[in-house]
Scaffold this motif. Structure first.
Motif, mmCIF file in Angstrom:
data_model
loop_
_atom_site.group_PDB
_atom_site.id
_atom_site.type_symbol
_atom_site.label_atom_id
_atom_site.label_comp_id
_atom_site.label_asym_id
_atom_site.label_seq_id
_atom_site.Cartn_x
_atom_site.Cartn_y
_atom_site.Cartn_z
ATOM 1 N N HIS A 36 -39.782 -39.379 -53.228
ATOM 2 C CA HIS A 36 -40.227 -38.708 -51.884
ATOM 3 C C HIS A 36 -38.898 -38.569 -50.728
ATOM 4 O O HIS A 36 -39.018 -37.587 -50.306
ATOM 5 C CB HIS A 36 -41.101 -39.938 -51.239
ATOM 6 N N SER A 57 -38.301 -34.822 -49.295
ATOM 7 C CA SER A 57 -38.275 -34.751 -47.832
ATOM 8 C C SER A 57 -37.146 -33.894 -47.517
ATOM 9 O O SER A 57 -37.314 -32.785 -46.573
ATOM 10 C CB SER A 57 -38.526 -36.062 -47.088
ATOM 11 N N GLU A 58 -35.907 -34.320 -47.897
ATOM 12 C CA GLU A 58 -34.827 -33.340 -47.450
ATOM 13 C C GLU A 58 -34.774 -31.928 -48.037
ATOM 14 O O GLU A 58 -34.581 -31.184 -47.177
ATOM 15 C CB GLU A 58 -33.706 -34.060 -47.949
ATOM 16 N N ARG A 77 -37.123 -30.490 -45.427
ATOM 17 C CA ARG A 77 -36.653 -30.261 -44.068
ATOM 18 C C ARG A 77 -35.758 -29.193 -44.047
ATOM 19 O O ARG A 77 -35.665 -28.261 -43.043
ATOM 20 C CB ARG A 77 -36.249 -31.359 -43.579
ATOM 21 N N TYR A 134 -47.513 -30.210 -50.510
ATOM 22 C CA TYR A 134 -46.854 -31.407 -51.206
ATOM 23 C C TYR A 134 -47.784 -32.262 -51.988
ATOM 24 O O TYR A 134 -49.011 -32.516 -51.362
ATOM 25 C CB TYR A 134 -46.013 -32.297 -50.019
ATOM 26 N N ILE A 184 -47.023 -39.779 -43.839
ATOM 27 C CA ILE A 184 -46.188 -38.534 -44.171
ATOM 28 C C ILE A 184 -46.282 -37.531 -43.001
ATOM 29 O O ILE A 184 -45.302 -36.810 -42.352
ATOM 30 C CB ILE A 184 -46.517 -38.153 -45.565
ATOM 31 N N ALA A 241 -43.067 -36.876 -40.721
ATOM 32 C CA ALA A 241 -42.588 -35.674 -41.491
ATOM 33 C C ALA A 241 -42.942 -34.371 -41.199
ATOM 34 O O ALA A 241 -43.627 -33.872 -42.149
ATOM 35 C CB ALA A 241 -42.350 -36.000 -42.998
ATOM 36 N N GLU A 275 -41.924 -31.608 -41.665
ATOM 37 C CA GLU A 275 -41.501 -30.656 -42.589
ATOM 38 C C GLU A 275 -42.509 -30.280 -43.647
ATOM 39 O O GLU A 275 -42.600 -29.107 -44.433
ATOM 40 C CB GLU A 275 -40.184 -30.965 -43.248
ATOM 41 N N PHE A 276 -43.652 -31.245 -43.850
ATOM 42 C CA PHE A 276 -44.833 -31.023 -44.963
ATOM 43 C C PHE A 276 -45.833 -30.621 -44.004
ATOM 44 O O PHE A 276 -46.337 -30.951 -42.890
ATOM 45 C CB PHE A 276 -45.075 -32.321 -45.567
#
Length: 515
Positions: free
Chosen positions: A79, A83-84, A87, A100, A112, A116, A118-119
């Motif tokens: 994960h 995530s990176e 992002r 995801y 998440i 986060a 980014e998702f």
């Protein structure tokens, strides 16, 4: 719709260090239905190298994709890397939609989506039908709130729709084999290989495992259709080794026997490896010759522990006597046994490790694999050991190959010393080495030597990692504090065939609320 599916590199697990790689079956299973629906689908396997994240992001940007699909079989430890990637991909491609999926996002969707950005959308549970419906809706600019099995943000809230009905017919969705270069994938010592799946789920209630929750119910493919697909892969692409992704493919004695007979009738010389239960091997003692004739060379048997009280506590439903008999029967029929044992179910003492060593020697397996208890929030085990202390805060190390829980009576350095010593002693005992060099079956001898060579490299890698790379803490948080207090053991899929939900059926969560 233009879609890029990325298999993120796994940055921690030691077994990734050999040169052999296997294709990610789960992602190829998602791709098949999307291609059949006329979407433009590309695939990037970043495990090779492994590919640096900067190169992955560059490939995403060059692809011009509208949607990026991320997922990994080791989803908890992968994960942070996923995530990176998401992002940094969003930074260079602001309009990119990131979808995801996997076990970790299935159960940690609240965390998440809250933490986060980014998702954009999470797929919960099986992905074939959910991703198909989702990408079709997105490609047509249609609302997605009526799609089951997803989680997303809507009007300042995190929303999760009801579970997607589980797939009853596992033969209804094809695998996008055309997306991979078969020359790049190998196993079992350089032999061309793929991952396949005869069944999903497991009927057994082991407390440390999430199979029952994620897959909901054990199901299998049509044995004859599955055998024909394996034979086709062998004849068309030269696949020699088929590694089963199943937790327990032999659950149904009748269906597994039908598969063995079907693959034998195909008259192909292949190698089958996978996981099963010792009691299934003992159950099938009368037709184990079919296992061998079909091409089974090794089964991993999760023996988990050698103490009957611990086995009963974790609801393994096995006994040491059954484990020993399964090893004996596999050897008698010319197959290799790989026995796994797990450290950390209890607060072990030095005397417990000594007892484990003696019992493993008495089991006399061909190969062993040691793992560490890794408590996930969606398993019943979480509730039993939520008070235990975490010593490994790096989520990338939650891959079963690193000690993540403290043991009150034995410090981490001594736990590691015991584990590596037990592995060395059991694998290099005179009887084991003599068996290695005196094997008459050339295929088994090749496989066994390869495992020893791979094991030696992984063993050295893990020793160096423990000494110089891994960081542990003394007074870490409890398991409940590390993962959050919720014990999420609900089933990811619905057993029903009910219609798609309306927006009013969705489960909302305020973005600033506790998960």
């Amino acid at each position: 719709m233009k879609v890029l599916i990325v298999n993120p590199p796994h940055t921690a697990i030691g077994s990734r260090i050999p040169d052999d790689h296997l294709p990610p079956l789960g992602l190829l299973s998602i791709a098949g239905p999307l291609i059949d629906d006329d979407h433009e689908v590309d695939f990037l396997d970043a495990e090779f190298g492994p590919l640096p994240i900067s190169d992955i992001v560059s490939a995403i940007e060059k692809s011009g994709c509208e949607a990026l699909l991320l997922g990994h079989s080791g989803s908890t430890s992968a994960h942070p890397t996923s995530s990176e990637i998401a992002r940094r991909a969003k930074e260079c491609c602001p309009g990119l939609l990131v979808i995801y999926g996997g076990v970790f996002p299935t159960y940690h969707w609240r965390d998440i989506l809250r933490e986060a950005p980014e998702f954009d959308i999470l797929v919960r549970g099986e992905g074939e039908e959910t991703c198909r419906q989702l990408v079709n809706a997105l490609g047509r600019n249609q609302p997605i709130a009526g799609i089951r099995g997803i989680a997303f943000r809507a009007e300042g809230k995190v929303v999760s729709t009801p579970p997607q009905p589980m797939i009853r017919d596992l033969d209804a969705y094809r695998i996008a084999w055309e997306l991979i270069d078969f020359d790049r994938y190998s196993y079992w010592g350089g032999k061309r290989a793929v991952v396949v799946q005869f069944s999903r789920g497991c009927p057994h209630p082991c407390t440390y495992c999430g199979q029952r929750g994620f897959w909901t119910q054990w199901r299998h493919r049509n044995p004859e259709v599955f055998a024909a697909e394996l034979a086709w892969l062998h004849r068309k692409y030269g696949i020699e080794v088929f590694n089963f992704a199943d937790e327990n493919p032999t659950s149904s004695k009748k269906m597994w026997k039908r598969f063995l007979e079907a693959i034998i009738s195909e008259n192909v010389e292949i190698t089958l490896v996978g996981s099963t239960r010792a009691d299934d091997i003992v159950r099938d003692r009368d037709h184990l010759h079919l296992y061998k004739k079909a091409g089974v060379e090794r089964f991993l048997m999760g023996m988990e522990h050698t103490d009957e009280k611990v086995l009963a506590k974790i609801r393994k439903g096995a006994t040491p006597s059954t484990d020993r008999e399964a090893i004996r029967l596999m050897r008698q029929h010319g197959m290799l046994s790989l026995a796994t044992w797990v450290v950390g179910f209890e607060e072990e003492r030095d005397s417990d490790y000594w007892r484990v060593l003696r019992l493993l020697l008495s089991y006399d397996p061909d190969q062993i694999q040691s793992l560490y208890v890794t408590p996930h929030r969606w398993t019943p085990l979480f509730g039993d050991i939520r008070h235990r202390r975490v010593i490994q805060l790096d989520q990338r190390k939650w891959d079963y190959k690193h000690q993540v829980l403290a043991t009150r009576h034995v410090p981490p350095w001594r736990v590691f010393l015991w584990v590596k010593a037990i592995e060395f002693i059991v694998q290099s005992r005179p009887r084991a080495l003599w068996r290695l060099w005196s094997m008459r079956d050339p295929k088994l001898r090749h496989a066994h030597k390869w495992y020893y060579a791979m094991g030696r490299r992984v063993w050295i890698h893990e020793v160096l990692g423990f000494l110089f790379r891994d960081k542990r803490i003394k007074n870490g948080p409890s398991v409940a504090e590390y993962w959050g207090a919720n014990h999420e053991s609900e089933e990811a899929l619905s057993r029903s065939r009910s219609a798609a939900p309306s927006i009013s059926d969705a489960e909302p969560l305020q973005l600033n609320s506790a998960s």
